[in-house]
Design a protein around this motif. Structure first.
Motif, mmCIF file in Angstrom:
data_model
loop_
_atom_site.group_PDB
_atom_site.id
_atom_site.type_symbol
_atom_site.label_atom_id
_atom_site.label_comp_id
_atom_site.label_asym_id
_atom_site.label_seq_id
_atom_site.Cartn_x
_atom_site.Cartn_y
_atom_site.Cartn_z
ATOM 1 N N GLU A 138 39.471 20.583 23.694
ATOM 2 C CA GLU A 138 39.935 20.318 22.333
ATOM 3 C C GLU A 138 40.582 18.939 22.281
ATOM 4 O OE1 GLU A 138 39.495 22.105 19.683
ATOM 5 O OE2 GLU A 138 38.795 24.017 20.548
ATOM 6 N N TYR B 43 35.141 15.841 23.883
ATOM 7 C CA TYR B 43 36.006 16.514 22.907
ATOM 8 C C TYR B 43 35.101 17.346 21.995
ATOM 9 C CZ TYR B 43 39.763 13.333 24.290
ATOM 10 O OH TYR B 43 40.713 12.643 25.000
ATOM 11 N N ASP C 192 34.826 21.345 19.472
ATOM 12 C CA ASP C 192 35.308 22.655 19.039
ATOM 13 C C ASP C 192 34.917 23.627 20.144
ATOM 14 O OD1 ASP C 192 35.582 25.213 17.984
ATOM 15 O OD2 ASP C 192 34.847 24.665 15.999
#
Length: 294
Positions: free
Chosen positions: A291, A253, A255
């Motif tokens: 994301e 996970y 950005d």
């Protein structure tokens, strides 16, 4: 590891990496692998496909983490989406699961019940023990069970939740870490922070072993933290005779836009689609960045 030293390595002030999402293992017999991870670790099978073009299974670790098993098929790719990056499951990967520290004695009983040899190692001190149990799956992957304190302030992006106890299976609550092999260790230490934004935390004094925190900032490991980690070392045998994985496929996970900017600047082969970003590292590992769900 507590017998370590912190060194300087270029990295962003804030890492775009958030947490560990998934690990993919290479197995030579899919049905046997599914049985092992269902019956010993209590993972829930989400999907399985065995055929001429792919042989894969995905198992649920918790609400936000999965484990995938890929059986190689000659001249075929297990995931058509990742075929341009030549993704494979990891071989002889060392990785770790999280359990509650209070459940470690029960874990020993479950491993004994299934006839699995295990080794206990204290990675902390006598005053502040940090014990882990090490054993192997049927395919040579080195597994670790590490006790965590869910009240620790060093919280992961997704805190694991405790499920009702089930007989005859290990009380797994989350994935903790993956340990990857890197032939060019010295380059790796600067490459992973620069090309992806991994937060460099520390390395050991006595061997080529670096640790990256899957969080905005590097933090200390051990002593019950529920954080997640990426370990990187040279190909020598590691703790408990366990090797870092080759050609690993690991999902994080993150950005995604922030990682994408770094990957493009580094000139690494990659693809971007509705799932997220996938990148082939020069060492042959394939990293996926997605994301986090809302």
């Amino acid at each position: 590891m507590n017998d370590s030293q912190t060194t300087t390595a270029p990295q962003a002030a804030v890492s775009p990496l958030l947490d560990l999402a998934s690990i993919t293992l290479e197995v030579n017999h899919l049905a046997r692998g599914v049985r092992f991870y269902e019956q010993v670790l209590g993972l829930e099978r989400l999907e399985q496909e065995a055929g001429n073009t792919s042989s894969v299974a995905t198992l649920r670790v918790n609400a936000h983490q999965t484990l995938s098993l890929w059986q190689p098929v000659t001249r075929q790719h297990n995931d058509a989406r990742l075929a341009p990056l030549q993704a494979r499951g990891a071989s002889h990967l060392h990785y770790a699961f999280q359990v509650q520290s209070s459940d470690l004695p029960r874990c020993k009983d479950v491993l004994d019940e299934h006839g699995l040899s295990w080794q206990e190692i204290n990675l902390g001190t006598s005053d502040a023990p940090d014990r882990g149990l090490y054993f192997f799956d049927p395919f040579g992957h080195g597994l670790e069970l590490r006790g965590v304190n869910l009240a620790d302030s060093r919280r992961p992006y997704f805190l694991p939740s405790v499920q009702p106890a089930r007989p005859h299976v290990l009380p797994i609550i989350g994935l903790r870490e993956a340990a990857l092999a890197f032939q060019d260790y010295s380059t790796m230490k600067t490459h992973l922070p620069q090309a992806y934004g991994f937060a460099f935390a520390k390395e050991q004094e006595d061997r080529d072993f670096a640790q990256f925190t899957l969080a905005p900032h590097p933090e200390p490991d051990g002593d019950g933290t529920p954080r997640r980690w990426l370990y990187a070392w040279d190909p020598q045998v590691g703790l408990a005779d366990m090797l870092g994985g080759d050609h690993a496929l690991v999902r994080f996970y993150a950005d995604v836009q922030a990682v994408t900017r770094r990957v493009k600047q580094a000139g690494l082969p990659h693809l971007i689609d509705e799932v997220g970003l996938a990148v082939r590292d020069p060492e042959g590992h394939v990293f996926e960045f997605v994301e986090p769900p809302a």
